[in-house]
Design an enzyme around this catalytic site. Structure first.
Site, mmCIF file in Angstrom:
data_model
loop_
_atom_site.group_PDB
_atom_site.id
_atom_site.type_symbol
_atom_site.label_atom_id
_atom_site.label_comp_id
_atom_site.label_asym_id
_atom_site.label_seq_id
_atom_site.Cartn_x
_atom_site.Cartn_y
_atom_site.Cartn_z
ATOM 1 N N ASP A 183 25.145 -68.240 -5.451
ATOM 2 C CA ASP A 183 24.593 -67.064 -4.780
ATOM 3 C C ASP A 183 25.783 -66.122 -4.719
ATOM 4 O O ASP A 183 26.724 -66.353 -3.943
ATOM 5 C CB ASP A 183 24.094 -67.401 -3.373
ATOM 6 C CG ASP A 183 23.480 -66.171 -2.705
ATOM 7 O OD1 ASP A 183 24.063 -65.078 -2.816
ATOM 8 O OD2 ASP A 183 22.421 -66.301 -2.075
ATOM 9 N N HIS A 184 25.764 -65.098 -5.546
ATOM 10 C CA HIS A 184 27.023 -64.359 -5.715
ATOM 11 C C HIS A 184 27.467 -63.650 -4.436
ATOM 12 O O HIS A 184 28.630 -63.306 -4.297
ATOM 13 C CB HIS A 184 26.953 -63.393 -6.915
ATOM 14 C CG HIS A 184 26.226 -62.108 -6.653
ATOM 15 N ND1 HIS A 184 24.875 -61.997 -6.698
ATOM 16 C CD2 HIS A 184 26.677 -60.869 -6.345
ATOM 17 C CE1 HIS A 184 24.521 -60.745 -6.434
ATOM 18 N NE2 HIS A 184 25.601 -60.030 -6.219
ATOM 19 N N HIS A 246 20.293 -64.025 -0.989
ATOM 20 C CA HIS A 246 21.446 -63.328 -0.403
ATOM 21 C C HIS A 246 21.273 -63.066 1.093
ATOM 22 O O HIS A 246 22.173 -63.291 1.889
ATOM 23 C CB HIS A 246 21.672 -61.987 -1.108
ATOM 24 C CG HIS A 246 21.705 -62.079 -2.604
ATOM 25 N ND1 HIS A 246 22.312 -63.121 -3.269
ATOM 26 C CD2 HIS A 246 21.223 -61.259 -3.577
ATOM 27 C CE1 HIS A 246 22.185 -62.936 -4.575
ATOM 28 N NE2 HIS A 246 21.528 -61.821 -4.787
HETATM 29 C C1 BG6 Z 1 20.866 -59.707 -7.643
HETATM 30 C C2 BG6 Z 1 19.464 -59.179 -7.735
HETATM 31 O O1 BG6 Z 1 20.864 -61.060 -7.256
HETATM 32 O O2 BG6 Z 1 21.609 -58.956 -6.690
HETATM 33 C C3 BG6 Z 1 19.469 -57.704 -8.082
HETATM 34 O O3 BG6 Z 1 18.757 -59.900 -8.717
HETATM 35 C C4 BG6 Z 1 20.353 -56.930 -7.133
HETATM 36 O O4 BG6 Z 1 18.144 -57.180 -8.066
HETATM 37 C C5 BG6 Z 1 21.728 -57.574 -7.008
HETATM 38 O O5 BG6 Z 1 20.485 -55.608 -7.629
HETATM 39 C C6 BG6 Z 1 22.539 -56.920 -5.916
HETATM 40 O O6 BG6 Z 1 23.856 -57.410 -5.952
HETATM 41 P P1 BG6 Z 1 25.068 -56.543 -5.397
HETATM 42 O O7 BG6 Z 1 26.255 -57.424 -5.551
HETATM 43 O O8 BG6 Z 1 25.117 -55.301 -6.266
HETATM 44 O O9 BG6 Z 1 24.749 -56.194 -3.980
#
Ligand code: BG6
Length: 495
Positions: A183-184, A246
């Site tokens: 989960d980045h 997230h």
């Molecule tokens: C991803 C989603 O996991 O996270 C995207 O699939 C979203 O739809 C993105 O835009 C948002 O990541 P960050 O790091 O730009 O907030």
């Protein structure tokens, strides 16, 4: 230093990294630039071999050309250095693999020396529909030993059943300790900083409960629309794309008890307790506790943009916005609402956690006409990282017409405080942890399944209650019903 589930020694760093989906969008935008940055800072051993795989029939040089192009496009200018780029590209190898055919992994096995007992990290950034056959192929190729770790990119299924099927397929070859679900958001420095704020300071913890906190808001707003991700996004929607993973992870970090240590078992044990304590939003409450929306045409940052259905080319019932009122049913959080919202084509891009404390029990200034506001803690995760604690202060003056108090932020700009530090992207941290075998910032199976269980009930509730996305104009904060969701409780969203 690192807690391992069995108390065993920390695993050896991987000496080879296999990247599935190596020519895909995520690889170009995030994974290759992150690996390059780790290489440039000498954080990965010179001997670590990086083997890209994808379906296309390329040789090493053609893959290096693709990777070079990706670095050129996505690396910030200050990280680009011709010599370092050349040395990095030199590490890359490529093997064409049709992941849908488990019998075709022999060439991969040969290229990476599968029989050798080397610590190996594998990163699957392919469609989850390919996970099953990829894992079968890896097993057939002998890449399933105890010294192999496998990283899985989202989406891990579209509901509990499909997520469990993926988890079962992975578990057939790898133990939970070998499985690194990504989960980045957990790789973001700012998200980890939440733990530092909560558990590195004495100040907040005594108030961090239903006695001290009135409510919590978590907002992840984006200005982008579909971004050409039609085939993925439509039918998935904001609830499953953002909230299921997230945002629930952010909620878990805000709400969890103090773990005994910053280690994989302690942290994840505490998060999963929160996720399991989420009060179900089901058919009885779906309509009152959640709101969905879909953007129509409008303007974002002064630029006219089309609506979702226009981008898609047809009508759709997919939500591009979702807001929910959640409750964590445990002693600490009894009666405290957690308002969560996320959406595409909102007025600006920011992620923040907003904590509103309760009012003081009695105002000594009331007789002097002063109005008190409750304290708020605003934790900005992106685009810039900051923490503000809103406190009441007296306006200077002789107070002949009554005392005036005003809310003043105690600002902590982490960007300024740590100005000399390079801001790393989340994938640098996660790739390095995968290579080194530290699962603390990865999601455990019980967490991901608790997340799905909660989200599935919401979707069932929507279906039963006939909840349909309400239109909102691009560039606004979602449908007006999302405002009503909090206003009913006397709460305003922090925009
Ligand atoms: C991803 C989603 O996991 O996270 C995207 O699939 C979203 O739809 C993105 O835009 C948002 O990541 P960050 O790091 O730009 O907030």
């Amino acid at each position: 230093m690192i807690e391992t589930p069995s108390g065993a020694a920390r695993p050896l760093p991987a000496t080879r990294l296999l990247l599935f989906g190596a020519t895909g969008d995520l690889s170009k935008r995030m994974l290759l630039p992150s690996l390059y940055a780790l290489h440039a800072e000498k954080l990965i051993a010179p001997g670590l071999r990086i083997v890209g795989t994808a379906r296309s029939d390329l040789d090493d040089d053609a893959f290096r050309a693709i990777a070079g192009q990706a670095l050129d496009t996505y690396l910030p200018a200050d990280l680009k250095d011709d010599e370092t780029i050349a040395a990095f590209l030199d590490r890359l190898r490529y093997v064409a693999v049709d992941a849908s055919d488990p019998t075709g992994f022999a060439s991969l096995a040969e290229a990476v020396g599968a029989g050798e007992e080397q610590p190996t990290a594998i990163y699957l950034s392919t469609a989850p529909s390919l996970f099953g056959s990829t894992i079968a192929g890896l097993q057939a190729a002998g890449l399933d030993g105890a010294n192999v770790r496998i990283g899985l990119e989202k989406p891990l299924g579209h509901d509990l059943a499909s997520s469990a099927a993926i988890n079962d397929a992975v578990a057939a070859a790898y133990t939970e300790e070998q499985t690194f679900r990504i989960d980045h958001y957990l790789g973001k420095e700012t998200v980890q900083n939440l733990l530092a704020l909560r558990f590195g300071n004495r100040l907040f913890e005594p108030l961090w409960n239903a006695e001290g906190i009135d409510h919590v808001q978590i907002t992840v707003s984006e200005t982008v629309g579909l971004e050409g991700r039609v085939s993925y996004y439509d039918g998935v929607g904001a609830l499953r794309d953002m909230l299921q993973n997230h945002m629930l992870q952010l909620l878990a970090l805000v709400a969890m008890e103090a773990p005994a240590r910053f280690g994989p078992r302690s942290v994840r044990d505490e998060k999963v307790k929160v996720l399991r304590s989420l009060r179900p939003i089901d058919r009885a409450t779906a309509a009152t506790h959640s709101v969905t929306g879909q953007y129509g045409e409008g303007a974002v940052a002064g630029k006219a943009v089309p609506g979702y259905a226009d981008e898609l080319g047809r009508a759709s019932a997919t939500e591009t916005f979702v807001a929910v009122k959640a409750h964590v049913d445990n002693w600490r959080w009894a009666g405290v609402p957690f308002y969560l919202r996320t959406g595409k084509r909102l007025p600006n891009r920011h992620s923040e956690i907003y904590i509103q404390f309760r009012q003081v029990p009695h105002s000594i200034f009331g007789s002097r006409g002063a109005v008190l506001q409750s304290n708020k803690l605003l934790i900005r995760l992106q685009p810039e990282e900051s923490i503000s604690l809103y406190t009441m202060a007296k306006e200077p003056g002789l107070d002949r017409e009554g005392i005036r108090l005003r809310e003043v932020p105690l600002d902590l700009s982490l960007t300024t405080a740590f100005a000399g530090f390079r801001r790393r992207i989340a994938y640098e941290r996660l790739l390095l942890d995968l290579i080194e075998g530290d699962p603390t910032l990865f999601v455990r199976r019980d967490e991901v399944e608790a997340q799905w269980q909660w989200v599935d009930a919401i979707r069932d509730g929507w279906a039963a209650a006939g909840v349909q996305p309400r239109p909102y104009a691009a560039g606004t904060w979602g449908p007006s019903a999302a405002i009503a969701l909090t206003e009913r409780d006397g709460v305003s969203w922090h925009d």
